[in-house]
Enzyme design. Structure first.
Site, mmCIF file in Angstrom:
data_model
loop_
_atom_site.group_PDB
_atom_site.id
_atom_site.type_symbol
_atom_site.label_atom_id
_atom_site.label_comp_id
_atom_site.label_asym_id
_atom_site.label_seq_id
_atom_site.Cartn_x
_atom_site.Cartn_y
_atom_site.Cartn_z
ATOM 1 N N VAL A 91 0.830 -1.200 0.000
ATOM 2 C CA VAL A 91 0.000 0.000 0.000
ATOM 3 C C VAL A 91 0.867 1.253 0.000
ATOM 4 O O VAL A 91 0.655 2.183 -0.770
ATOM 5 C CB VAL A 91 -0.956 -0.043 1.214
ATOM 6 C CG1 VAL A 91 -1.644 1.299 1.425
ATOM 7 C CG2 VAL A 91 -1.990 -1.140 1.008
ATOM 8 N N ARG B 62 -6.078 -3.730 -5.272
ATOM 9 C CA ARG B 62 -5.846 -5.186 -5.330
ATOM 10 C C ARG B 62 -4.413 -5.418 -5.756
ATOM 11 O O ARG B 62 -3.937 -4.772 -6.701
ATOM 12 C CB ARG B 62 -6.744 -5.842 -6.389
ATOM 13 C CG ARG B 62 -8.203 -5.908 -6.084
ATOM 14 C CD ARG B 62 -8.978 -6.180 -7.367
ATOM 15 N NE ARG B 62 -8.694 -5.169 -8.383
ATOM 16 C CZ ARG B 62 -8.909 -5.323 -9.696
ATOM 17 N NH1 ARG B 62 -9.397 -6.447 -10.174
ATOM 18 N NH2 ARG B 62 -8.617 -4.351 -10.547
ATOM 19 N N GLU B 63 -3.736 -6.353 -5.125
ATOM 20 C CA GLU B 63 -2.401 -6.727 -5.589
ATOM 21 C C GLU B 63 -2.521 -7.232 -7.024
ATOM 22 O O GLU B 63 -3.518 -7.852 -7.396
ATOM 23 C CB GLU B 63 -1.814 -7.826 -4.707
ATOM 24 C CG GLU B 63 -1.484 -7.322 -3.321
ATOM 25 C CD GLU B 63 -0.830 -8.385 -2.459
ATOM 26 O OE1 GLU B 63 -0.282 -9.356 -2.997
ATOM 27 O OE2 GLU B 63 -0.882 -8.235 -1.225
ATOM 28 N N LYS C 134 -13.718 -0.052 5.268
ATOM 29 C CA LYS C 134 -12.680 -0.969 4.770
ATOM 30 C C LYS C 134 -12.995 -2.424 5.147
ATOM 31 O O LYS C 134 -13.001 -3.325 4.301
ATOM 32 C CB LYS C 134 -11.322 -0.542 5.330
ATOM 33 C CG LYS C 134 -10.194 -1.498 5.041
ATOM 34 C CD LYS C 134 -9.824 -1.500 3.574
ATOM 35 C CE LYS C 134 -8.836 -2.601 3.291
ATOM 36 N NZ LYS C 134 -8.340 -2.575 1.942
ATOM 37 N N ASN D 160 -14.152 -5.404 2.384
ATOM 38 C CA ASN D 160 -13.398 -6.653 2.177
ATOM 39 C C ASN D 160 -14.223 -7.869 2.595
ATOM 40 O O ASN D 160 -14.207 -8.902 1.928
ATOM 41 C CB ASN D 160 -12.076 -6.619 2.953
ATOM 42 C CG ASN D 160 -10.951 -6.058 2.090
ATOM 43 O OD1 ASN D 160 -11.181 -5.575 0.987
ATOM 44 N ND2 ASN D 160 -9.726 -6.128 2.581
ATOM 45 N N CYS E 123 -5.124 -10.280 2.829
ATOM 46 C CA CYS E 123 -6.195 -9.359 3.250
ATOM 47 C C CYS E 123 -7.482 -10.071 3.671
ATOM 48 O O CYS E 123 -7.892 -9.949 4.822
ATOM 49 C CB CYS E 123 -6.486 -8.368 2.135
ATOM 50 S SG CYS E 123 -5.037 -7.422 1.675
#
Ligand code: UGA
Length: 437
Positions: free
Chosen positions: A14, A157-158, A207, A211, A263
């Site tokens: 991040v 998102r990664e 958040k 998720n 996550c």
């Protein structure tokens, strides 16, 4: 556009991606990390993670003089108007979040604060953390300088981090007073996204709520996959038919061997814990976790149902990362599959386009685990081939060749990458998720 001087503390995913994207839109960014090796690597133009597009973006912004790296928090606090906290918040054994890095950074900022600063929490944290951060800074700041603490969760998102950051769906800014609002809006103005201003507690909850909801969507699709298998239906058609309803949406409804990563599993546990502390038993989310765990068991059962005994069987595994486009193997379902197969005595041939180096720490090479150089070499002599990560290049596998070199042509696909009819036509015993064999 007003260029703001920004410091980001923490060069994890991040921190690094946000810092770089802030520089890209014209802000002056200093990234701080205590790890001298990481800073040295970044100063040399290297990056500690695989993230498409990031390395070039860092190099361009360093060259333009908008992005720099340092080990010194003091320097970061002195030279910026806005300080972002982007340090890890790892899980503890009971599912709660370890906030010691956040607290440590808050104290450190406090010790260097001499004049008004906006301190922004970007790490994923439990509700009420911003209040605690403010309390900590007030307690440890000898100069009694003024400051505001803002909660500004990140939704990247990664693997798609640059894209998600440059074109966000929304920006959430949680504040305790109106003073930082204009500066925060100016900071994000170049990203041209809707900005939602809330109180800090609501921003923090957004958040975890987001998720958890995405994880819930996946578990819903995975639960449907079980019913589809029993009924002889196709989960991809069912979720597409559902998802085209704009109120539902097609994204995050891909049935799989289960979700993983750094996550969703962590944030679900944390949110369940937080809710419990606030007096609510979030049973819906416990069920999301249970469905996810069952999905992995069910996936492995497909393998044992087909191969019967796993001991001494050669099994090829395509994919080690927790998803496509990343080298991240933290809480990766693919790694769990491998570890459980190794426990059963299987002999693995594994491959991932990016994650092999990082995987070796969790899945050491040895007599039971061979790291293979190319995806086409994986099936050689195997009794079964497992697809564990949704890398698009796995669909390019030469299937005729695969069929020829395998000992027995069994493919267990945890990501629904292949067409069941085509696989059957090619002579495979093919099992996937939520699609009739
Ligand atoms: C997730 C969220 O998507 C981001 O919005 C959030 O910012 C991030 O967590 C975070 O909190 O930092 P990420 O963990 O990078 O992002 O990965 P996802 O793309 O969400 O995938 C998570 C897992 O779900 C992967 O194992 C993936 O393969 C799986 N998945 C995803 C499915 O099984 N089915 C799907 O339809 C989508």
């Amino acid at each position: 556009m007003k260029s703001t001087r920004i410091t980001i503390i923490g060069t994890g995913y991040v921190g690094l991606v946000s810092g770089t994207c802030f520089a890209e839109v014209g802000h002056q960014v200093t990234c701080v990390d205590k790890d001298p090796q990481k800073i040295a690597l970044l100063q040399k133009g290297g990056i500690p993670i695989y993230e498409p597009g990031l390395e070039e973006l860092i190099q361009r912004n360093v060259a333009a003089g908008r992005l720099r790296f340092t080990e010194s928090t003091a320097e970061g606090v002195a030279n910026s108007e806005v300080i972002f906290i982007a340090v890890p918040t790892p899980p503890q054994p009971d599912g709660s979040v370890d906030l010691s890095f956040i607290e440590g950074v808050a104290r450190e900022i406090a010790s260097h604060l001499t004049t008004y600063r906006i301190i922004v929490d970007k790490s994923t944290v439990p509700v009420k953390t911003a209040e605690k951060v403010a309390e900590t800074i007030r307690r440890y700041c000898k100069s009694k300088a003024e400051f505001d603490v803002v909660s500004n969760p990140e939704f990247l998102r990664e693997g798609f981090a640059v894209e998600d950051l440059m074109k966000p769906d929304r920006i959430v800014i949680g504040v305790g007073s109106q003073r930082p609002v204009t500066a925060m809006k100016e900071l994000y103005e170049p990203f041209q996204a809707p900005i939602i201003v809330t109180d800090t507690n609501s921003a923090e909850l957004i958040k975890h709520a987001a998720n958890s909801f995405l994880a819930l969507k996946i578990s819903y699709a995975n639960a449907l996959s079980v019913i589809c298998e029993a009924a002889g239906a196709n989960v991809q058609e069912v979720t597409r038919g559902m998802g085209l309803d704009a109120r539902i949406g097609t994204r995050f409804l891909q049935a799989s061997l289960g979700f993983g990563g750094s996550c969703f599993p962590k944030d679900l546990s944390a949110f369940i814990q937080i809710s419990s502390q606030l007096g609510y038993d979030f049973r819906l989310l416990k069920e999301v976790q249970r469905i996810n765990a069952d999905q992995m068991d069910r996936f492995l059962k497909k393998l044992t149902d087909t191969l019967w005994v796993l001991k001494d069987k050669r099994i090829g595994v395509l994919g080690l990362a927790f998803k496509q486009n990343t080298d991240d193997v933290r809480t990766s379902p693919a790694i769990e599959v491998c570890q459980r197969l190794v426990k059963e005595g299987a002999i693995l041939r594994v491959y991932d386009p990016q994650a092999m180096d990082k995987a070796k720490a969790l899945l050491p090479p040895g007599p039971q685990v061979e790291y293979v150089a190319t995806q086409d070499a994986v099936p050689e002599g195997c009794d079964a081939l497992v697809i564990a990560t949704e890398w698009p290049q796995f669909t390019q596998l030469d299937l005729t060749q695969t069929r020829r070199v395998m000992n027995t042509p069994i493919v267990i696909d945890g990501r629904n990458l292949f067409d069941p009819e085509e696989m059957e036509r090619l002579g495979f015993i093919y099992k996937s998720i939520g699609r009739a064999a």
